[in-house]
Design an enzyme around this catalytic site. Structure first.
Site, PDB file in Angstrom:
ATOM      1  N   GLY A  11      -3.998  15.563   4.416  1.00 38.30           N
ATOM      2  CA  GLY A  11      -4.799  14.523   5.062  1.00 38.30           C
ATOM      3  C   GLY A  11      -4.246  14.011   6.376  1.00 38.30           C
ATOM      4  N   ILE A  18      -1.220   7.784   8.559  1.00 38.31           N
ATOM      5  CA  ILE A  18      -0.089   7.496   7.678  1.00 38.31           C
ATOM      6  C   ILE A  18       0.585   8.825   7.293  1.00 38.31           C
ATOM      7  CG2 ILE A  18       0.620   6.547   5.452  1.00 38.31           C
ATOM      8  CD1 ILE A  18      -1.571   4.436   5.737  1.00 38.31           C
ATOM      9  N   ILE A  90      -5.730  10.944   1.538  1.00 36.31           N
ATOM     10  CA  ILE A  90      -7.129  11.329   1.725  1.00 36.31           C
ATOM     11  C   ILE A  90      -8.044  10.240   1.167  1.00 36.31           C
ATOM     12  CG2 ILE A  90      -8.897  12.955   0.913  1.00 36.31           C
ATOM     13  CD1 ILE A  90      -6.623  15.091   0.796  1.00 36.31           C
ATOM     14  N   ALA A  93     -15.353   6.978   2.592  1.00 30.94           N
ATOM     15  CA  ALA A  93     -16.596   6.372   2.105  1.00 30.94           C
ATOM     16  C   ALA A  93     -17.594   6.450   3.250  1.00 30.94           C
ATOM     17  CB  ALA A  93     -16.358   4.917   1.710  1.00 30.94           C
ATOM     18  N   TYR A 155     -14.279  -3.859   2.229  1.00 35.17           N
ATOM     19  CA  TYR A 155     -13.586  -2.729   1.589  1.00 35.17           C
ATOM     20  C   TYR A 155     -14.479  -2.103   0.511  1.00 35.17           C
ATOM     21  CZ  TYR A 155      -9.618   0.267   0.650  1.00 35.17           C
ATOM     22  OH  TYR A 155      -8.796   1.367   0.531  1.00 35.17           O
ATOM     23  N   LYS A 162     -10.178   3.120  -5.008  1.00 30.88           N
ATOM     24  CA  LYS A 162      -8.713   2.955  -5.096  1.00 30.88           C
ATOM     25  C   LYS A 162      -8.303   2.483  -6.493  1.00 30.88           C
ATOM     26  CE  LYS A 162      -7.278   4.146  -0.907  1.00 30.88           C
ATOM     27  NZ  LYS A 162      -6.654   5.481  -0.700  1.00 30.88           N
ATOM     28  N   ILE A 191      -3.013  -0.996   8.489  1.00 31.22           N
ATOM     29  CA  ILE A 191      -2.504  -0.336   9.702  1.00 31.22           C
ATOM     30  C   ILE A 191      -3.697   0.164  10.506  1.00 31.22           C
ATOM     31  CG2 ILE A 191      -1.072   1.548  10.616  1.00 31.22           C
ATOM     32  CD1 ILE A 191       0.464   1.623   8.029  1.00 31.22           C
TER      33      ILE A 191
HETATM   34  C1  IMJ Z   1     -11.398  -0.286   5.423  1.00 28.94           C
HETATM   35  C2  IMJ Z   1     -12.623  -0.942   5.308  1.00 28.94           C
HETATM   36  C3  IMJ Z   1     -12.711  -2.322   5.216  1.00 28.94           C
HETATM   37  C4  IMJ Z   1     -11.567  -3.090   5.215  1.00 28.94           C
HETATM   38  C5  IMJ Z   1     -10.356  -2.435   5.342  1.00 28.94           C
HETATM   39  C6  IMJ Z   1     -10.258  -1.027   5.448  1.00 28.94           C
HETATM   40  N1  IMJ Z   1      -9.069  -2.917   5.379  1.00 28.94           N
HETATM   41  C7  IMJ Z   1      -8.180  -1.901   5.498  1.00 28.94           C
HETATM   42  C8  IMJ Z   1      -8.898  -0.684   5.560  1.00 28.94           C
HETATM   43  C9  IMJ Z   1      -8.742  -4.347   5.302  1.00 28.94           C
HETATM   44  C10 IMJ Z   1      -6.711  -2.051   5.549  1.00 28.94           C
HETATM   45  C11 IMJ Z   1      -8.320   0.699   5.705  1.00 28.94           C
HETATM   46  N2  IMJ Z   1      -8.097   1.322   4.371  1.00 28.94           N
HETATM   47  C12 IMJ Z   1      -7.048   0.769   3.541  1.00 28.94           C
HETATM   48  C13 IMJ Z   1      -8.847   2.381   3.901  1.00 28.94           C
HETATM   49  O1  IMJ Z   1      -8.611   2.810   2.785  1.00 28.94           O
HETATM   50  C14 IMJ Z   1      -9.933   2.971   4.701  1.00 28.94           C
HETATM   51  C15 IMJ Z   1     -10.768   3.885   4.186  1.00 28.94           C
HETATM   52  C16 IMJ Z   1     -11.936   4.399   4.864  1.00 28.94           C
HETATM   53  C17 IMJ Z   1     -12.280   4.123   6.174  1.00 28.94           C
HETATM   54  C18 IMJ Z   1     -13.416   4.680   6.741  1.00 28.94           C
HETATM   55  C19 IMJ Z   1     -13.873   4.357   8.134  1.00 28.94           C
HETATM   56  C20 IMJ Z   1     -14.778   5.409   8.707  1.00 28.94           C
HETATM   57  C21 IMJ Z   1     -15.700   6.028   7.709  1.00 28.94           C
HETATM   58  N3  IMJ Z   1     -15.368   6.076   6.414  1.00 28.94           N
HETATM   59  C22 IMJ Z   1     -14.216   5.512   5.925  1.00 28.94           C
HETATM   60  N4  IMJ Z   1     -13.855   5.765   4.648  1.00 28.94           N
HETATM   61  C23 IMJ Z   1     -12.755   5.229   4.136  1.00 28.94           C
HETATM   62  O2  IMJ Z   1     -16.762   6.552   8.091  1.00 28.94           O
END
Ligand code: IMJ
Length: 255
Positions: A11, A18, A90, A93, A155, A162, A191
């Site tokens: 990933g 990361i 990896i 969403a 989130y 998760k 991050i």
């Molecule tokens: C992601 C979304 C909302 C709040 C978030 C995050 N916060 C953090 C994240 C507070 C830290 C980042 N994170 C921990 C993730 O696991 C992100 C996963 C993710 C991000 C995207 C963005 C672009 C997309 N799909 C995604 N799928 C998963 O199209």
């Protein structure tokens, strides 16, 4: 800490990933690295990115497709023999599911997030085990986030995925423990990676961590990588099925 260990990092995307911070830490600690990335069109970029890690090679793999995992582990077995560790970095969403209210998550969006972000770890562990790619004492590490147990704005379905990932870690640790194989997660603080791009109010989340976390600062990908290195190393030989927070201590606070 990882001298002579062969580690698969799944990933990687760019220098903010990361997975890249973890690769730097693992490499500094003596690991030999193998990478997977998504999308053949990203090959030249990823190869350039990993060129600093001597002997490292990258393979495309969509970890949500079991047959791609089978191809990957067959190739690895043929080219390297057995490996000592895997980092699963990896997640995905659909953007609309991170933008809209959680209650509006579609069945497809729900299963997509869980497929890519949680089931892919189960499939990775099973296929690597079945193809006998893992050395005894191998360590498998996945990345997770605080949103698995607490509500963070936006989130949404990723929190559910998760939670599934963290619970899968415990059941996988039980299944693989008798073979000496460990499975753990590192829960990273927020991050600014590509996965945080476009997330509204992300900067204010970083500000809150700076203000409230015991260490009064955010974490870097290399610091999270150092926690991953510990979990991949024999220093954590007695640790399995756990979630270790690399988050400046933010998660211990009640308010
Ligand atoms: C992601 C979304 C909302 C709040 C978030 C995050 N916060 C953090 C994240 C507070 C830290 C980042 N994170 C921990 C993730 O696991 C992100 C996963 C993710 C991000 C995207 C963005 C672009 C997309 N799909 C995604 N799928 C998963 O199209």
């Amino acid at each position: 800490m990882l001298k002579e260990k062969r580690i698969l990092i799944m990933g990687i995307r760019n220098k903010w990933s990361i997975a890249y911070g973890a690769a730097k830490s693992a490499y500094k600690n003596g690991a030999k690295l193998i990478f997977t990335f998504m999308g053949e069109e990203n090959r030249s970029k990823v190869e350039e990115l990993i060129s600093e890690f001597e002997g490292a090679k990258a393979y495309t793999c969509d970890a949500s497709i079991d047959t791609e995992l089978e191809e990957l582990f067959k190739t690895i077995k043929k080219e390297y023999g057995k490996i000592d560790g895997i980092l699963h970095s990896i997640a995905h969403a659909n953007t609309e599911d991170l933008r809209n209210d959680f209650i509006n998550t579609s069945k497809e969006g729900f299963s997509h997030a869980n497929d890519v972000s949680a089931y892919s770890l189960v499939a990775t562990c099973r296929i690597a085990r079945d193809l006998d790619v893992l050395n005894e004492n191998a360590s498998i590490v996945a990345l997770t986030y605080y949103g698995s147990t607490k509500v963070l704005p936006g989130y949404n379905v990723m929190g559910v995925a998760k939670a599934a990932l963290e619970c899968s870690i415990r059941y996988l640790a039980d299944n693989l423990g008798p073979a000496g194989i460990r499975v753990n997660a590192i829960s990273a603080g927020p991050i600014k990676t590509l996965s945080a791009k476009g997330i509204k109010d992300f900067n204010s989340i970083l500000d809150v961590v700076e203000e409230k976390a015991p260490l009064r600062r955010n974490v870097t990908t290399e610091e999270v990588g150092n926690a991953v290195t510990f979990m991949l190393s024999d220093m954590s030989r007695a640790v399995t099925g756990q979630v270790l927070f690399a988050d400046s201590g933010y998660s211990i606070m009640g308010i």
